[in-house]
Design a protein around this motif. Sequence first.
Motif, mmCIF file in Angstrom:
data_model
loop_
_atom_site.group_PDB
_atom_site.id
_atom_site.type_symbol
_atom_site.label_atom_id
_atom_site.label_comp_id
_atom_site.label_asym_id
_atom_site.label_seq_id
_atom_site.Cartn_x
_atom_site.Cartn_y
_atom_site.Cartn_z
ATOM 1 N N UNK A 246 -11.880 -8.751 16.908
ATOM 2 C CA UNK A 246 -10.529 -9.077 16.422
ATOM 3 C C UNK A 246 -9.932 -10.307 17.094
ATOM 4 N N UNK A 247 -9.025 -10.958 16.382
ATOM 5 C CA UNK A 247 -8.288 -12.094 16.932
ATOM 6 C C UNK A 247 -7.312 -11.543 17.981
ATOM 7 N N UNK A 248 -7.456 -11.937 19.253
ATOM 8 C CA UNK A 248 -6.621 -11.335 20.302
ATOM 9 C C UNK A 248 -5.136 -11.652 20.130
ATOM 10 N N UNK A 249 -4.825 -12.687 19.323
ATOM 11 C CA UNK A 249 -3.424 -13.076 19.119
ATOM 12 C C UNK A 249 -2.752 -12.252 18.025
ATOM 13 N N UNK A 250 -3.523 -11.480 17.287
ATOM 14 C CA UNK A 250 -3.001 -10.823 16.091
ATOM 15 C C UNK A 250 -3.176 -9.309 16.233
ATOM 16 N N UNK A 251 -2.165 -8.497 15.818
ATOM 17 C CA UNK A 251 -2.297 -7.064 16.087
ATOM 18 C C UNK A 251 -3.194 -6.302 15.112
#
Length: 399
Positions: A246-251
Amino acid sequence: MKQNIIIIGAGIVGLATAYNIVRVYPNLSVLIIEKEPDVAMHQTGHNSGVIHSGIYYKPGSLKAQNCTTGYARLIEFCDQYNVKYEICGKVIVAVDENEIPMLDGIYKRGIENGLENLRIINKSELAEIEPYAAGIKAIHVPQTGIIDFTDVSLKLKEVLIENGVEFKFEEKVLNIVHTSSRVNVITNSGTFSAEKVISCAGLQSDRIAKLTEKNLELKIIPFRGEYYELKDSAKHLVKNLIYPVPDPEFPFLGVHFTRMIDGKVEAGPNAVFSFDREGYKKLSFNLKDTLDSVAFKGFLKIAKQYWKTGAGEFYRSFSKKAFVKALRKLIPEIAEDDLVPGNSGIRAQACSSDGKLLDDFYFVENSRVLHVCNAPSPAATSAFSIGESIASKLNLRNT
Ligand SMILES: Cc1cc2nc3c(=O)[nH]c(=O)nc-3n(C[C@H](O)[C@H](O)[C@H](O)COP(=O)(O)OP(=O)(O)OC[C@H]3O[C@@H](n4cnc5c(N)ncnc54)[C@H](O)[C@@H]3O)c2cc1C
Protein backbone atom coordinates in the motif's frame (compact mmCIF):
# COMPACT_ATOMS: atom_id res chain seq x y z
CA MET A 1 -41.84 3.50 23.88
CA LYS A 2 -39.22 2.76 26.58
CA GLN A 3 -36.10 0.67 26.06
CA ASN A 4 -32.97 0.05 28.04
CA ILE A 5 -30.74 0.40 24.99
CA ILE A 6 -31.24 1.89 21.55
CA ILE A 7 -28.75 1.20 18.79
CA ILE A 8 -28.82 3.41 15.72
CA GLY A 9 -27.74 1.58 12.56
CA ALA A 10 -28.08 -2.03 11.44
CA GLY A 11 -24.69 -2.37 9.78
CA ILE A 12 -22.36 -5.02 11.15
CA VAL A 13 -21.05 -2.76 13.94
CA GLY A 14 -24.54 -2.01 15.30
CA LEU A 15 -25.61 -5.65 14.99
CA ALA A 16 -22.46 -7.06 16.60
CA THR A 17 -22.83 -4.51 19.40
CA ALA A 18 -26.41 -5.67 20.05
CA TYR A 19 -25.20 -9.30 19.97
CA ASN A 20 -22.62 -8.62 22.67
CA ILE A 21 -25.06 -6.60 24.78
CA VAL A 22 -27.64 -9.38 24.88
CA ARG A 23 -24.91 -11.83 25.88
CA VAL A 24 -23.80 -9.68 28.81
CA TYR A 25 -27.24 -8.33 29.71
CA PRO A 26 -29.81 -10.93 28.62
CA ASN A 27 -32.66 -9.18 30.40
CA LEU A 28 -32.27 -5.72 28.96
CA SER A 29 -34.54 -4.52 26.17
CA VAL A 30 -32.64 -3.57 23.04
CA LEU A 31 -34.07 -1.75 20.02
CA ILE A 32 -32.20 -1.26 16.74
CA ILE A 33 -33.36 1.67 14.62
CA GLU A 34 -32.38 1.56 10.94
CA LYS A 35 -33.45 3.94 8.18
CA GLU A 36 -33.22 1.31 5.41
CA PRO A 37 -35.62 -1.63 4.89
CA ASP A 38 -33.07 -4.24 6.01
CA VAL A 39 -29.62 -4.80 7.55
CA ALA A 40 -26.25 -4.22 5.79
CA MET A 41 -27.51 -1.83 3.12
CA HIS A 42 -24.47 0.47 3.19
CA GLN A 43 -20.78 -0.18 3.92
CA THR A 44 -21.38 -3.66 5.35
CA GLY A 45 -23.15 -4.87 2.20
CA HIS A 46 -20.81 -3.10 -0.24
CA ASN A 47 -17.37 -4.20 0.82
CA SER A 48 -14.62 -6.55 -0.37
CA GLY A 49 -15.67 -9.42 1.86
CA VAL A 50 -12.21 -9.97 3.27
CA ILE A 51 -11.58 -11.25 6.79
CA HIS A 52 -8.51 -9.20 7.53
CA SER A 53 -5.64 -10.72 9.47
CA GLY A 54 -4.53 -7.51 11.21
CA ILE A 55 -1.12 -7.35 9.52
CA TYR A 56 -1.17 -3.67 8.52
CA TYR A 57 -2.18 -1.83 11.66
CA LYS A 58 0.01 0.06 14.09
CA PRO A 59 0.75 -2.26 17.04
CA GLY A 60 -1.36 -1.30 20.05
CA SER A 61 -3.87 0.71 17.96
CA LEU A 62 -7.58 0.03 18.26
CA LYS A 63 -7.50 -1.32 14.71
CA ALA A 64 -4.75 -3.82 15.58
CA GLN A 65 -6.42 -4.94 18.83
CA ASN A 66 -9.96 -5.16 17.49
CA CYS A 67 -8.99 -6.79 14.22
CA THR A 68 -7.20 -9.64 15.99
CA THR A 69 -9.93 -10.21 18.58
CA GLY A 70 -12.73 -9.48 16.09
CA TYR A 71 -11.27 -12.03 13.67
CA ALA A 72 -11.46 -14.75 16.34
CA ARG A 73 -14.99 -13.77 17.45
CA LEU A 74 -16.25 -13.60 13.86
CA ILE A 75 -14.98 -17.11 13.14
CA GLU A 76 -16.54 -18.40 16.39
CA PHE A 77 -19.89 -16.86 15.38
CA CYS A 78 -19.72 -18.29 11.85
CA ASP A 79 -18.81 -21.76 13.15
CA GLN A 80 -21.64 -21.66 15.68
CA TYR A 81 -24.28 -20.50 13.19
CA ASN A 82 -23.01 -22.09 9.97
CA VAL A 83 -22.17 -18.91 8.10
CA LYS A 84 -19.96 -19.73 5.13
CA TYR A 85 -16.39 -18.43 5.11
CA GLU A 86 -13.02 -19.64 3.87
CA ILE A 87 -9.54 -19.03 5.21
CA CYS A 88 -7.67 -18.98 1.92
CA GLY A 89 -4.67 -16.73 2.68
CA LYS A 90 -3.37 -13.81 0.67
CA VAL A 91 -0.16 -12.47 -0.80
CA ILE A 92 1.10 -8.88 -0.60
CA VAL A 93 3.53 -8.38 -3.46
CA ALA A 94 6.35 -5.94 -4.05
CA VAL A 95 6.74 -5.40 -7.78
CA ASP A 96 9.95 -3.37 -7.68
CA GLU A 97 12.97 -2.75 -5.43
CA ASN A 98 11.52 0.55 -4.08
CA GLU A 99 8.65 -1.32 -2.46
CA ILE A 100 10.80 -3.78 -0.55
CA PRO A 101 11.51 -1.65 2.57
CA MET A 102 7.76 -1.03 2.92
CA LEU A 103 7.02 -4.74 2.42
CA ASP A 104 9.57 -5.64 5.09
CA GLY A 105 7.95 -3.05 7.40
CA ILE A 106 4.53 -4.68 6.92
CA TYR A 107 6.03 -8.09 7.73
CA LYS A 108 7.55 -6.68 10.92
CA ARG A 109 4.20 -5.17 11.93
CA GLY A 110 2.49 -8.50 11.35
CA ILE A 111 4.95 -10.21 13.68
CA GLU A 112 4.48 -7.45 16.29
CA ASN A 113 0.72 -7.90 15.97
CA GLY A 114 1.13 -11.58 16.85
CA LEU A 115 0.43 -13.16 13.43
CA GLU A 116 1.82 -16.65 13.16
CA ASN A 117 3.24 -18.43 10.11
CA LEU A 118 3.74 -15.25 8.07
CA ARG A 119 6.32 -15.93 5.37
CA ILE A 120 8.47 -13.71 3.25
CA ILE A 121 8.58 -15.49 -0.10
CA ASN A 122 10.63 -15.08 -3.28
CA LYS A 123 9.50 -14.98 -6.88
CA SER A 124 9.39 -18.74 -7.40
CA GLU A 125 7.56 -19.38 -4.09
CA LEU A 126 5.05 -16.69 -5.11
CA ALA A 127 4.56 -18.45 -8.45
CA GLU A 128 3.58 -21.64 -6.60
CA ILE A 129 0.81 -19.75 -4.74
CA GLU A 130 -0.28 -17.28 -7.43
CA PRO A 131 1.16 -18.40 -10.79
CA TYR A 132 0.12 -15.22 -12.66
CA ALA A 133 1.18 -12.64 -10.06
CA ALA A 134 4.10 -10.37 -10.77
CA GLY A 135 6.40 -9.58 -7.88
CA ILE A 136 9.99 -9.90 -6.84
CA LYS A 137 9.25 -10.52 -3.18
CA ALA A 138 6.01 -11.06 -1.26
CA ILE A 139 4.45 -11.83 2.10
CA HIS A 140 2.20 -14.83 2.39
CA VAL A 141 -0.50 -14.19 5.02
CA PRO A 142 -2.21 -17.53 5.72
CA GLN A 143 -4.83 -16.11 8.14
CA THR A 144 -6.70 -13.93 5.62
CA GLY A 145 -10.15 -15.18 4.67
CA ILE A 146 -13.21 -14.44 2.58
CA ILE A 147 -16.83 -14.09 3.64
CA ASP A 148 -20.04 -12.26 2.74
CA PHE A 149 -20.66 -9.73 5.50
CA THR A 150 -24.32 -9.47 4.42
CA ASP A 151 -24.71 -13.18 5.28
CA VAL A 152 -23.16 -12.51 8.70
CA SER A 153 -25.53 -9.56 9.22
CA LEU A 154 -28.63 -11.53 8.20
CA LYS A 155 -27.66 -14.31 10.61
CA LEU A 156 -27.06 -11.74 13.34
CA LYS A 157 -30.53 -10.29 12.70
CA GLU A 158 -32.07 -13.78 13.07
CA VAL A 159 -30.15 -14.55 16.29
CA LEU A 160 -30.95 -11.12 17.76
CA ILE A 161 -34.68 -11.48 17.04
CA GLU A 162 -34.60 -14.92 18.71
CA ASN A 163 -33.04 -13.21 21.73
CA GLY A 164 -35.76 -10.58 21.98
CA VAL A 165 -34.04 -7.68 20.22
CA GLU A 166 -36.51 -5.49 18.39
CA PHE A 167 -35.87 -3.90 14.99
CA LYS A 168 -37.48 -0.79 13.52
CA PHE A 169 -36.65 -0.54 9.83
CA GLU A 170 -37.35 2.46 7.58
CA GLU A 171 -37.12 4.63 10.66
CA LYS A 172 -34.73 7.54 10.31
CA VAL A 173 -33.20 9.12 13.41
CA LEU A 174 -33.61 12.89 13.27
CA ASN A 175 -32.66 14.00 16.77
CA ILE A 176 -31.36 12.83 20.13
CA VAL A 177 -32.43 14.71 23.24
CA HIS A 178 -31.29 14.19 26.83
CA THR A 179 -34.00 14.31 29.50
CA SER A 180 -33.23 14.41 33.21
CA SER A 181 -32.94 10.64 33.55
CA ARG A 182 -33.07 9.19 30.03
CA VAL A 183 -32.42 9.99 26.42
CA ASN A 184 -35.01 10.37 23.68
CA VAL A 185 -34.40 9.32 20.10
CA ILE A 186 -36.69 11.13 17.71
CA THR A 187 -37.34 9.56 14.32
CA ASN A 188 -39.51 10.38 11.32
CA SER A 189 -42.38 8.52 12.98
CA GLY A 190 -42.07 8.88 16.74
CA THR A 191 -40.02 9.14 19.91
CA PHE A 192 -38.20 6.25 21.56
CA SER A 193 -36.73 6.58 25.03
CA ALA A 194 -33.74 4.68 26.44
CA GLU A 195 -31.23 4.62 29.26
CA LYS A 196 -28.35 4.48 26.78
CA VAL A 197 -28.02 5.08 23.06
CA ILE A 198 -25.25 3.73 20.86
CA SER A 199 -24.87 5.20 17.41
CA CYS A 200 -23.28 3.01 14.74
CA ALA A 201 -24.39 5.14 11.81
CA GLY A 202 -21.43 4.65 9.46
CA LEU A 203 -21.58 7.22 6.67
CA GLN A 204 -23.89 9.42 8.76
CA SER A 205 -22.01 8.99 12.04
CA ASP A 206 -20.75 12.60 12.21
CA ARG A 207 -24.26 13.99 11.67
CA ILE A 208 -25.72 11.79 14.40
CA ALA A 209 -22.80 12.63 16.71
CA LYS A 210 -23.36 16.35 16.18
CA LEU A 211 -26.88 15.95 17.62
CA THR A 212 -25.36 15.52 21.07
CA GLU A 213 -21.74 16.70 20.66
CA LYS A 214 -22.20 20.20 19.29
CA ASN A 215 -18.49 21.02 19.30
CA LEU A 216 -17.35 17.91 17.50
CA GLU A 217 -14.78 18.95 14.90
CA LEU A 218 -14.99 15.94 12.70
CA LYS A 219 -16.47 15.19 9.29
CA ILE A 220 -17.12 12.02 7.37
CA ILE A 221 -15.50 12.32 3.96
CA PRO A 222 -16.99 9.66 1.67
CA PHE A 223 -14.66 7.75 -0.66
CA ARG A 224 -16.28 5.55 -3.28
CA GLY A 225 -14.54 2.30 -4.11
CA GLU A 226 -15.32 0.86 -7.53
CA TYR A 227 -14.74 -2.72 -8.58
CA TYR A 228 -14.41 -4.59 -11.82
CA GLU A 229 -15.29 -8.25 -12.06
CA LEU A 230 -13.19 -10.80 -13.90
CA LYS A 231 -14.99 -12.65 -16.68
CA ASP A 232 -15.14 -16.45 -16.24
CA SER A 233 -12.48 -16.85 -18.92
CA ALA A 234 -9.98 -14.84 -16.81
CA LYS A 235 -10.75 -16.20 -13.33
CA HIS A 236 -7.87 -18.68 -13.53
CA LEU A 237 -5.48 -15.70 -13.24
CA VAL A 238 -6.33 -15.33 -9.55
CA LYS A 239 -6.27 -18.22 -7.07
CA ASN A 240 -7.10 -16.25 -3.93
CA LEU A 241 -6.19 -12.69 -2.90
CA ILE A 242 -3.39 -10.59 -4.41
CA TYR A 243 -2.62 -7.23 -2.83
CA PRO A 244 -0.06 -4.54 -3.69
CA VAL A 245 2.23 -2.87 -1.17
CA PRO A 246 0.00 0.00 0.00
CA ASP A 247 0.89 3.65 -0.50
CA PRO A 248 2.05 4.72 3.00
CA GLU A 249 0.63 8.22 2.41
CA PHE A 250 -2.89 6.96 1.73
CA PRO A 251 -5.23 5.20 4.19
CA PHE A 252 -6.48 2.63 1.64
CA LEU A 253 -4.88 -0.62 0.54
CA GLY A 254 -4.68 -0.05 -3.22
CA VAL A 255 -6.52 -1.93 -5.96
CA HIS A 256 -6.21 -5.66 -5.50
CA PHE A 257 -7.67 -8.95 -6.67
CA THR A 258 -10.12 -10.77 -4.42
CA ARG A 259 -11.73 -14.13 -4.93
CA MET A 260 -15.14 -13.73 -3.35
CA ILE A 261 -16.97 -16.36 -1.32
CA ASP A 262 -19.67 -16.58 -4.06
CA GLY A 263 -17.06 -17.54 -6.67
CA LYS A 264 -16.69 -14.16 -8.36
CA VAL A 265 -13.28 -12.54 -8.66
CA GLU A 266 -13.19 -8.80 -8.10
CA ALA A 267 -10.54 -6.23 -8.94
CA GLY A 268 -10.50 -2.98 -6.97
CA PRO A 269 -11.56 -0.96 -5.11
CA ASN A 270 -10.14 2.41 -6.08
CA ALA A 271 -10.81 5.38 -3.76
CA VAL A 272 -12.51 8.42 -5.31
CA PHE A 273 -14.03 11.32 -3.42
CA SER A 274 -17.80 10.79 -3.54
CA PHE A 275 -20.24 13.65 -4.14
CA ASP A 276 -22.97 11.58 -2.51
CA ARG A 277 -22.53 9.68 0.77
CA GLU A 278 -24.99 6.98 -0.20
CA GLY A 279 -24.98 7.19 -4.01
CA TYR A 280 -23.31 4.18 -5.56
CA LYS A 281 -23.21 5.28 -9.20
CA LYS A 282 -20.22 7.03 -10.78
CA LEU A 283 -22.22 10.21 -11.39
CA SER A 284 -24.25 10.21 -8.16
CA PHE A 285 -24.47 13.71 -6.76
CA ASN A 286 -26.02 15.09 -3.59
CA LEU A 287 -25.74 18.83 -3.03
CA LYS A 288 -26.03 18.67 0.77
CA ASP A 289 -23.32 15.99 1.02
CA THR A 290 -21.02 17.83 -1.36
CA LEU A 291 -21.36 21.18 0.41
CA ASP A 292 -20.94 19.46 3.73
CA SER A 293 -17.58 18.04 2.63
CA VAL A 294 -16.15 21.02 0.77
CA ALA A 295 -17.23 23.61 3.36
CA PHE A 296 -15.45 21.70 6.13
CA LYS A 297 -12.20 23.38 7.09
CA GLY A 298 -10.22 20.15 7.09
CA PHE A 299 -11.30 19.35 3.53
CA LEU A 300 -9.13 21.94 1.79
CA LYS A 301 -6.09 20.71 3.69
CA ILE A 302 -6.85 17.15 2.65
CA ALA A 303 -7.43 18.24 -0.95
CA LYS A 304 -4.04 20.01 -0.95
CA GLN A 305 -2.27 17.01 0.51
CA TYR A 306 -3.83 14.34 -1.67
CA TRP A 307 -4.71 16.20 -4.89
CA LYS A 308 -2.24 14.21 -6.99
CA THR A 309 -3.37 10.81 -5.71
CA GLY A 310 -7.00 12.00 -5.87
CA ALA A 311 -6.66 13.14 -9.49
CA GLY A 312 -5.11 9.78 -10.42
CA GLU A 313 -8.00 7.95 -8.74
CA PHE A 314 -10.58 10.06 -10.65
CA TYR A 315 -8.76 9.38 -13.91
CA ARG A 316 -8.74 5.64 -13.21
CA SER A 317 -12.43 5.83 -12.30
CA PHE A 318 -13.37 7.10 -15.77
CA SER A 319 -10.65 5.32 -17.77
CA LYS A 320 -10.81 1.55 -17.76
CA LYS A 321 -7.47 1.54 -19.56
CA ALA A 322 -5.84 3.39 -16.63
CA PHE A 323 -7.54 1.11 -14.08
CA VAL A 324 -6.26 -1.96 -15.91
CA LYS A 325 -2.78 -0.44 -16.10
CA ALA A 326 -2.74 -0.34 -12.27
CA LEU A 327 -3.95 -3.94 -12.13
CA ARG A 328 -1.30 -5.08 -14.61
CA LYS A 329 1.38 -4.25 -12.07
CA LEU A 330 0.02 -7.21 -10.10
CA ILE A 331 -1.00 -9.48 -12.99
CA PRO A 332 0.72 -8.48 -16.24
CA GLU A 333 -1.48 -10.81 -18.30
CA ILE A 334 -4.74 -9.10 -17.39
CA ALA A 335 -6.40 -7.36 -20.34
CA GLU A 336 -9.16 -4.75 -20.56
CA ASP A 337 -11.37 -7.33 -22.17
CA ASP A 338 -11.07 -9.62 -19.12
CA LEU A 339 -13.01 -7.20 -16.93
CA VAL A 340 -16.59 -6.01 -16.67
CA PRO A 341 -17.82 -3.25 -14.33
CA GLY A 342 -18.79 -4.58 -10.90
CA ASN A 343 -20.16 -3.24 -7.64
CA SER A 344 -19.13 -0.21 -5.67
CA GLY A 345 -19.05 0.75 -2.01
CA ILE A 346 -18.56 4.00 -0.12
CA ARG A 347 -16.12 4.26 2.77
CA ALA A 348 -16.95 6.50 5.71
CA GLN A 349 -13.60 8.08 6.48
CA ALA A 350 -13.52 10.58 9.34
CA CYS A 351 -11.45 13.70 8.84
CA SER A 352 -10.37 16.18 11.53
CA SER A 353 -10.61 19.95 11.14
CA ASP A 354 -6.81 20.17 10.86
CA GLY A 355 -6.97 18.07 7.71
CA LYS A 356 -6.02 14.61 8.95
CA LEU A 357 -7.72 11.43 7.82
CA LEU A 358 -8.24 9.62 11.13
CA ASP A 359 -6.30 6.42 10.95
CA ASP A 360 -7.71 4.60 13.96
CA PHE A 361 -11.21 3.70 15.11
CA TYR A 362 -12.66 6.61 17.06
CA PHE A 363 -15.47 6.89 19.61
CA VAL A 364 -17.06 9.86 21.37
CA GLU A 365 -19.28 9.44 24.40
CA ASN A 366 -21.16 11.24 27.11
CA SER A 367 -22.99 9.76 30.09
CA ARG A 368 -25.82 8.30 27.99
CA VAL A 369 -24.78 8.28 24.35
CA LEU A 370 -21.83 6.58 22.68
CA HIS A 371 -21.02 7.43 19.06
CA VAL A 372 -18.89 5.18 16.87
CA CYS A 373 -17.40 8.02 14.82
CA ASN A 374 -14.76 6.30 12.71
CA ALA A 375 -15.08 2.64 11.83
CA PRO A 376 -13.53 2.15 8.38
CA SER A 377 -11.84 -1.05 7.21
CA PRO A 378 -11.15 -3.45 8.95
CA ALA A 379 -14.28 -2.67 10.99
CA ALA A 380 -16.33 -5.45 9.42
CA THR A 381 -13.70 -7.98 10.57
CA SER A 382 -13.41 -6.16 13.91
CA ALA A 383 -17.14 -5.64 14.59
CA PHE A 384 -17.59 -8.39 17.19
CA SER A 385 -14.67 -7.03 19.18
CA ILE A 386 -15.84 -3.41 18.87
CA GLY A 387 -19.27 -4.59 20.09
CA GLU A 388 -17.70 -6.52 22.94
CA SER A 389 -15.80 -3.49 24.21
CA ILE A 390 -18.87 -1.24 23.91
CA ALA A 391 -20.95 -3.79 25.87
CA SER A 392 -18.28 -4.07 28.55
CA LYS A 393 -18.30 -0.35 29.26
CA LEU A 394 -22.07 0.14 29.31
CA ASN A 395 -22.17 -0.18 33.07
CA LEU A 396 -25.87 -0.98 33.30
CA ARG A 397 -27.76 -2.86 35.95
CA ASN A 398 -28.68 -6.36 34.76
CA THR A 399 -32.44 -6.19 35.35
C1 LIG B 1 -15.40 -0.50 -0.59
C2 LIG B 1 -15.22 -1.03 0.80
C3 LIG B 1 -14.46 -2.19 1.01
C4 LIG B 1 -14.26 -2.66 2.32
N1 LIG B 1 -13.67 -3.88 2.51
C5 LIG B 1 -13.61 -4.40 3.76
C6 LIG B 1 -13.15 -5.73 3.97
O1 LIG B 1 -12.85 -6.45 3.02
N2 LIG B 1 -13.04 -6.18 5.24
C7 LIG B 1 -13.39 -5.42 6.32
O2 LIG B 1 -13.24 -5.86 7.45
N3 LIG B 1 -13.89 -4.17 6.14
C8 LIG B 1 -14.04 -3.68 4.90
N4 LIG B 1 -14.59 -2.44 4.70
C9 LIG B 1 -15.04 -1.68 5.86
C10 LIG B 1 -16.36 -2.18 6.41
O3 LIG B 1 -17.27 -2.51 5.40
C11 LIG B 1 -16.95 -1.11 7.34
O4 LIG B 1 -15.93 -0.67 8.21
C12 LIG B 1 -18.11 -1.66 8.17
O5 LIG B 1 -19.06 -2.25 7.32
C13 LIG B 1 -18.73 -0.53 8.98
O6 LIG B 1 -19.93 -1.01 9.54
P1 LIG B 1 -20.95 -0.02 10.21
O7 LIG B 1 -22.01 -0.84 10.83
O8 LIG B 1 -20.19 0.93 11.06
O9 LIG B 1 -21.50 0.90 9.01
P2 LIG B 1 -22.62 0.62 7.92
O10 LIG B 1 -22.56 -0.75 7.40
O11 LIG B 1 -22.48 1.72 6.92
O12 LIG B 1 -23.98 0.77 8.70
C14 LIG B 1 -24.44 1.99 9.23
C15 LIG B 1 -25.95 1.94 9.26
O13 LIG B 1 -26.47 3.10 9.92
C16 LIG B 1 -27.67 3.45 9.29
N5 LIG B 1 -28.00 4.85 9.58
C17 LIG B 1 -27.25 5.93 9.28
N6 LIG B 1 -27.90 7.06 9.65
C18 LIG B 1 -29.07 6.67 10.21
C19 LIG B 1 -30.18 7.39 10.75
N7 LIG B 1 -30.21 8.73 10.79
N8 LIG B 1 -31.23 6.68 11.22
C20 LIG B 1 -31.23 5.32 11.20
N9 LIG B 1 -30.20 4.59 10.65
C21 LIG B 1 -29.14 5.27 10.18
C22 LIG B 1 -27.35 3.23 7.81
O14 LIG B 1 -28.51 3.16 7.01
C23 LIG B 1 -26.54 1.96 7.85
O15 LIG B 1 -27.34 0.81 7.67
C24 LIG B 1 -14.81 -1.96 3.42
C25 LIG B 1 -15.58 -0.80 3.20
C26 LIG B 1 -15.82 -0.38 1.91
C27 LIG B 1 -16.74 0.79 1.69
